[in-house]
Design a protein around this motif. Structure first.
Motif, PDB file in Angstrom:
ATOM      1  N   VAL A 203      -0.484  -0.914   3.464  1.00 12.98           N
ATOM      2  CA  VAL A 203      -1.018  -1.545   2.252  1.00 12.98           C
ATOM      3  C   VAL A 203      -0.967  -0.577   1.078  1.00 12.98           C
ATOM      4  O   VAL A 203      -0.545  -0.932  -0.030  1.00 12.98           O
ATOM      5  CB  VAL A 203      -2.472  -2.010   2.485  1.00 12.98           C
ATOM      6  N   LEU A 204      -1.381   0.664   1.309  1.00 13.73           N
ATOM      7  CA  LEU A 204      -1.467   1.637   0.219  1.00 13.73           C
ATOM      8  C   LEU A 204      -0.099   2.135  -0.234  1.00 13.73           C
ATOM      9  O   LEU A 204       0.103   2.399  -1.425  1.00 13.73           O
ATOM     10  CB  LEU A 204      -2.329   2.820   0.656  1.00 13.73           C
ATOM     11  N   GLY A 205       0.859   2.281   0.699  1.00  9.41           N
ATOM     12  CA  GLY A 205       2.195   2.738   0.315  1.00  9.41           C
ATOM     13  C   GLY A 205       2.819   1.838  -0.748  1.00  9.41           C
ATOM     14  O   GLY A 205       3.238   2.312  -1.813  1.00  9.41           O
ATOM     15  N   PRO A 206       2.904   0.527  -0.496  1.00 14.23           N
ATOM     16  CA  PRO A 206       3.445  -0.360  -1.531  1.00 14.23           C
ATOM     17  C   PRO A 206       2.637  -0.348  -2.821  1.00 14.23           C
ATOM     18  O   PRO A 206       3.196  -0.521  -3.906  1.00 14.23           O
ATOM     19  CB  PRO A 206       3.387  -1.738  -0.851  1.00 14.23           C
ATOM     20  N   MET A 207       1.329  -0.136  -2.726  1.00 12.11           N
ATOM     21  CA  MET A 207       0.506  -0.093  -3.931  1.00 12.11           C
ATOM     22  C   MET A 207       0.953   1.035  -4.861  1.00 12.11           C
ATOM     23  O   MET A 207       1.123   0.830  -6.068  1.00 12.11           O
ATOM     24  CB  MET A 207      -0.969   0.109  -3.562  1.00 12.11           C
ATOM     25  N   PHE A 208       1.172   2.226  -4.273  1.00 10.95           N
ATOM     26  CA  PHE A 208       1.622   3.349  -5.099  1.00 10.95           C
ATOM     27  C   PHE A 208       2.994   3.046  -5.703  1.00 10.95           C
ATOM     28  O   PHE A 208       3.240   3.341  -6.886  1.00 10.95           O
ATOM     29  CB  PHE A 208       1.687   4.626  -4.262  1.00 10.95           C
ATOM     30  N   ALA A 209       3.900   2.476  -4.912  1.00 12.41           N
ATOM     31  CA  ALA A 209       5.243   2.178  -5.409  1.00 12.41           C
ATOM     32  C   ALA A 209       5.195   1.131  -6.519  1.00 12.41           C
ATOM     33  O   ALA A 209       5.875   1.259  -7.544  1.00 12.41           O
ATOM     34  CB  ALA A 209       6.129   1.705  -4.262  1.00 12.41           C
ATOM     35  N   GLN A 210       4.395   0.095  -6.318  1.00 10.38           N
ATOM     36  CA  GLN A 210       4.332  -0.994  -7.303  1.00 10.38           C
ATOM     37  C   GLN A 210       3.656  -0.571  -8.600  1.00 10.38           C
ATOM     38  O   GLN A 210       3.917  -1.162  -9.652  1.00 10.38           O
ATOM     39  CB  GLN A 210       3.611  -2.190  -6.671  1.00 10.38           C
ATOM     40  N   ARG A 211       2.813   0.447  -8.539  1.00  9.40           N
ATOM     41  CA  ARG A 211       2.195   0.979  -9.753  1.00  9.40           C
ATOM     42  C   ARG A 211       2.953   2.169 -10.325  1.00  9.40           C
ATOM     43  O   ARG A 211       2.487   2.831 -11.249  1.00  9.40           O
ATOM     44  CB  ARG A 211       0.744   1.368  -9.470  1.00  9.40           C
ATOM     45  N   ALA A 212       4.141   2.467  -9.767  1.00 11.79           N
ATOM     46  CA  ALA A 212       5.007   3.552 -10.255  1.00 11.79           C
ATOM     47  C   ALA A 212       4.300   4.897 -10.245  1.00 11.79           C
ATOM     48  O   ALA A 212       4.499   5.719 -11.136  1.00 11.79           O
ATOM     49  CB  ALA A 212       5.538   3.228 -11.650  1.00 11.79           C
ATOM     50  N   LEU A 213       3.479   5.131  -9.222  1.00 12.73           N
ATOM     51  CA  LEU A 213       2.776   6.401  -9.063  1.00 12.73           C
ATOM     52  C   LEU A 213       3.524   7.251  -8.033  1.00 12.73           C
ATOM     53  O   LEU A 213       3.917   6.759  -6.986  1.00 12.73           O
ATOM     54  CB  LEU A 213       1.337   6.166  -8.604  1.00 12.73           C
ATOM     55  N   ALA A 214       3.726   8.524  -8.358  1.00 10.59           N
ATOM     56  CA  ALA A 214       4.514   9.415  -7.513  1.00 10.59           C
ATOM     57  C   ALA A 214       3.610  10.141  -6.513  1.00 10.59           C
ATOM     58  O   ALA A 214       2.782  10.980  -6.893  1.00 10.59           O
ATOM     59  CB  ALA A 214       5.259  10.431  -8.377  1.00 10.59           C
ATOM     60  N   VAL A 215       3.762   9.833  -5.249  1.00  8.29           N
ATOM     61  CA  VAL A 215       2.982  10.501  -4.206  1.00  8.29           C
ATOM     62  C   VAL A 215       3.628  11.841  -3.881  1.00  8.29           C
ATOM     63  O   VAL A 215       4.808  11.909  -3.532  1.00  8.29           O
ATOM     64  CB  VAL A 215       2.896   9.620  -2.945  1.00  8.29           C
ATOM     65  N   GLY A 341      13.103  -5.759   9.477  1.00 12.63           N
ATOM     66  CA  GLY A 341      12.198  -6.328   8.505  1.00 12.63           C
ATOM     67  C   GLY A 341      11.537  -5.272   7.644  1.00 12.63           C
ATOM     68  O   GLY A 341      11.716  -4.069   7.829  1.00 12.63           O
ATOM     69  N   PRO A 342      10.744  -5.697   6.665  1.00  8.62           N
ATOM     70  CA  PRO A 342      10.105  -4.772   5.724  1.00  8.62           C
ATOM     71  C   PRO A 342       8.972  -3.990   6.372  1.00  8.62           C
ATOM     72  O   PRO A 342       8.491  -4.321   7.464  1.00  8.62           O
ATOM     73  CB  PRO A 342       9.572  -5.720   4.644  1.00  8.62           C
ATOM     74  N   ALA A 343       8.511  -2.931   5.675  1.00 12.42           N
ATOM     75  CA  ALA A 343       7.433  -2.092   6.180  1.00 12.42           C
ATOM     76  C   ALA A 343       6.106  -2.373   5.503  1.00 12.42           C
ATOM     77  O   ALA A 343       5.057  -2.020   6.036  1.00 12.42           O
ATOM     78  CB  ALA A 343       7.797  -0.611   6.003  1.00 12.42           C
ATOM     79  N   GLY A 344       6.110  -2.970   4.317  1.00 15.44           N
ATOM     80  CA  GLY A 344       4.879  -3.271   3.593  1.00 15.44           C
ATOM     81  C   GLY A 344       4.166  -4.467   4.188  1.00 15.44           C
ATOM     82  O   GLY A 344       4.797  -5.466   4.557  1.00 15.44           O
ATOM     83  N   LEU A 345       2.842  -4.402   4.267  1.00 14.58           N
ATOM     84  CA  LEU A 345       2.087  -5.458   4.941  1.00 14.58           C
ATOM     85  C   LEU A 345       2.216  -6.797   4.222  1.00 14.58           C
ATOM     86  O   LEU A 345       2.287  -7.848   4.877  1.00 14.58           O
ATOM     87  CB  LEU A 345       0.612  -5.058   5.053  1.00 14.58           C
ATOM     88  N   GLY A 346       2.254  -6.800   2.890  1.00 17.89           N
ATOM     89  CA  GLY A 346       2.368  -8.047   2.158  1.00 17.89           C
ATOM     90  C   GLY A 346       3.650  -8.784   2.491  1.00 17.89           C
ATOM     91  O   GLY A 346       3.644 -10.005   2.724  1.00 17.89           O
ATOM     92  N   GLU A 347       4.760  -8.074   2.511  1.00 21.40           N
ATOM     93  CA  GLU A 347       6.039  -8.698   2.856  1.00 21.40           C
ATOM     94  C   GLU A 347       6.063  -9.134   4.316  1.00 21.40           C
ATOM     95  O   GLU A 347       6.620 -10.183   4.661  1.00 21.40           O
ATOM     96  CB  GLU A 347       7.178  -7.713   2.589  1.00 21.40           C
ATOM     97  N   GLN A 348       5.451  -8.327   5.177  1.00 20.85           N
ATOM     98  CA  GLN A 348       5.392  -8.690   6.589  1.00 20.85           C
ATOM     99  C   GLN A 348       4.555  -9.952   6.796  1.00 20.85           C
ATOM    100  O   GLN A 348       4.880 -10.790   7.648  1.00 20.85           O
ATOM    101  CB  GLN A 348       4.811  -7.532   7.401  1.00 20.85           C
ATOM    102  N   TRP A 349       3.479 -10.084   6.044  1.00 23.47           N
ATOM    103  CA  TRP A 349       2.644 -11.274   6.138  1.00 23.47           C
ATOM    104  C   TRP A 349       3.444 -12.519   5.743  1.00 23.47           C
ATOM    105  O   TRP A 349       3.356 -13.569   6.397  1.00 23.47           O
ATOM    106  CB  TRP A 349       1.413 -11.114   5.265  1.00 23.47           C
ATOM    107  N   ALA A 350       4.232 -12.398   4.698  1.00 26.37           N
ATOM    108  CA  ALA A 350       5.062 -13.527   4.260  1.00 26.37           C
ATOM    109  C   ALA A 350       6.046 -13.927   5.355  1.00 26.37           C
ATOM    110  O   ALA A 350       6.286 -15.117   5.595  1.00 26.37           O
ATOM    111  CB  ALA A 350       5.800 -13.170   2.968  1.00 26.37           C
TER     112      ALA A 350
END
Length: 360
Positions: A203-215, A341-350
């Motif tokens: 959940v958190l990985g995609p959040m950082f990517a979608q907000r363009a934050l560099a981990v 398949g994808p690794a992000g939970l949102g896409e996996q849920w879909a």
């Protein structure tokens, strides 16, 4: 179930009986949510349990131990004693054990026949084989004897059964099983159930990517009790197999791929079936501003895993009934290291919801 007298299996059997009997709600069972109501899944009360294990502690006794540790509700083992005893009667000795002189082919056929006879005795529509045994290290040599998890996976294929690998062990991922898995005509899913730290990371990985934050770095520590904690702490190979899925989630969801940092696993026997996972994430915001996110996940591994086992058994049974075969892409939602398949939970849920539609 492979590892049928372990904590996860015992919790699944007791929990299934409790839910089917109306004693507890199906909390944690995704398949009981409204999107799955018309998917034709087998009813919870129609599930019958059996399996293999190398230990002799009967399920009723194991359930009492789990209740004493706070994993199962007080009084539940007594309330579902009949169901636990019935399942325990269907548990056969696992293998290979020390001194076993059978060849791989002989052992695979013996395990497969155990499954077939289980189906015949109970006049079942089908069986689903679910691996919930202790994590084993990845084999170094593909020409070496098949690890136990792969022998059970091969037996499931031979018996014509859908297969779930809920552990990080090799299972169907062994190169020598690629051909049989492709030609068996059964659906399968895996590997390594996503119950805690990696669930949060997906959940958190995609959040950082979608907000363009560099981990910049992402480090974690796991404190585990029980048999799995001891195995992972004592065997670097088993721990590496466990951590591979955790790292893969970050590599596939973060901008720039996997950041610095490692996951450490410590065995704390006094925790029993409970686990604590800490994550420390450092990241850069606008104009390079340094920031930190820290998380703590504390949970009961068996209580997190058991409803997912019931979900997967029901979904794979229905997928088999509908004629699906090969890796079931929509089930990546449940795993750290899914078969595509994808690794992000949102896409996996879909994708899981799409599978629910296909199963109708």
């Amino acid at each position: 179930m492979v590892g049928a007298r372990g904590s996860v299996a015992t919790t699944a059997v007791a929990g299934c009986a409790a839910v089917a009997g109306g004693m507890y709600p199906p909390t944690g069972m995704v398949t009981e949510l409204p999107p799955f109501a018309e998917s034709g899944l087998p009813a919870v009360g129609d599930l019958v349990f059996g399996g293999h294990d190398v230990t002799a502690t009967p399920l009723p006794k194991r359930a009492e131990e789990l209740a004493a540790g706070g994993v199962l509700p007080h009084g539940l083992p007594a309330a579902v004693a009949a169901e636990l005893a019935a399942a325990d009667e269907e548990i056969r000795p696992g293998g290979p054990q020390p001194g076993d002189t059978r060849t791989e082919a002989e052992l695979t056929e013996a395990l497969a026949e155990d499954v077939r006879s289980f189906v015949r005795r109970h006049d079942l529509a089908r069986a689903v084989v679910v691996n919930v045994s202790t994590t084993e290290p990845a084999p170094d040599d593909v020409d070496a004897p098949l690890p136990a998890s792969s022998l059970y996976a091969a037996a499931a294929l031979r018996a014509g059964c859908p297969y779930v690998n809920f552990t990080p062990s090799t299972g169907l991922h062994h190169p020598r099983l690629a051909g049989p898995a492709g030609s068996a005509g059964v659906p399968y899913a895996g590997r390594d159930g996503k119950t805690g730290q990696t669930l949060l990371r997906s959940v958190l990985g995609p959040m950082f990517a979608q907000r363009a934050l560099a981990v910049r770095s992402w480090s974690g520590t796991n404190l585990l009790g029980g048999g799995d904690g001891a195995t992972l702490a004592a065997d670097p190979g088993a721990a590496a197999a466990k951590n591979a899925g955790k790292e893969r989630v970050l590599a596939e969801t973060l901008l720039g791929g996997a950041p610095e940092g490692e996951v450490h696993i410590d065995d704390v026997p006094s925790l029993g079936d409970w686990k604590t996972a800490w994550d420390h994430v450092s990241f850069d915001g606008f104009l390079g501003t340094r920031m930190v996110l820290q998380t703590i996940w504390q949970g009961c591994d068996s209580a997190l895993a058991a409803p997912l086992i019931l979900d997967l058994a029901r979904l794979l049974a229905r997928a088999d009934e509908r004629g699906l075969s090969g890796p079931v892409r929509g089930l990546g939602f449940y795993f750290k290291d899914p078969d595509g398949g994808p690794a992000g939970l949102g896409e996996q849920w879909a994708e899981l919801l799409s599978l629910a539609e296909r199963l109708r």
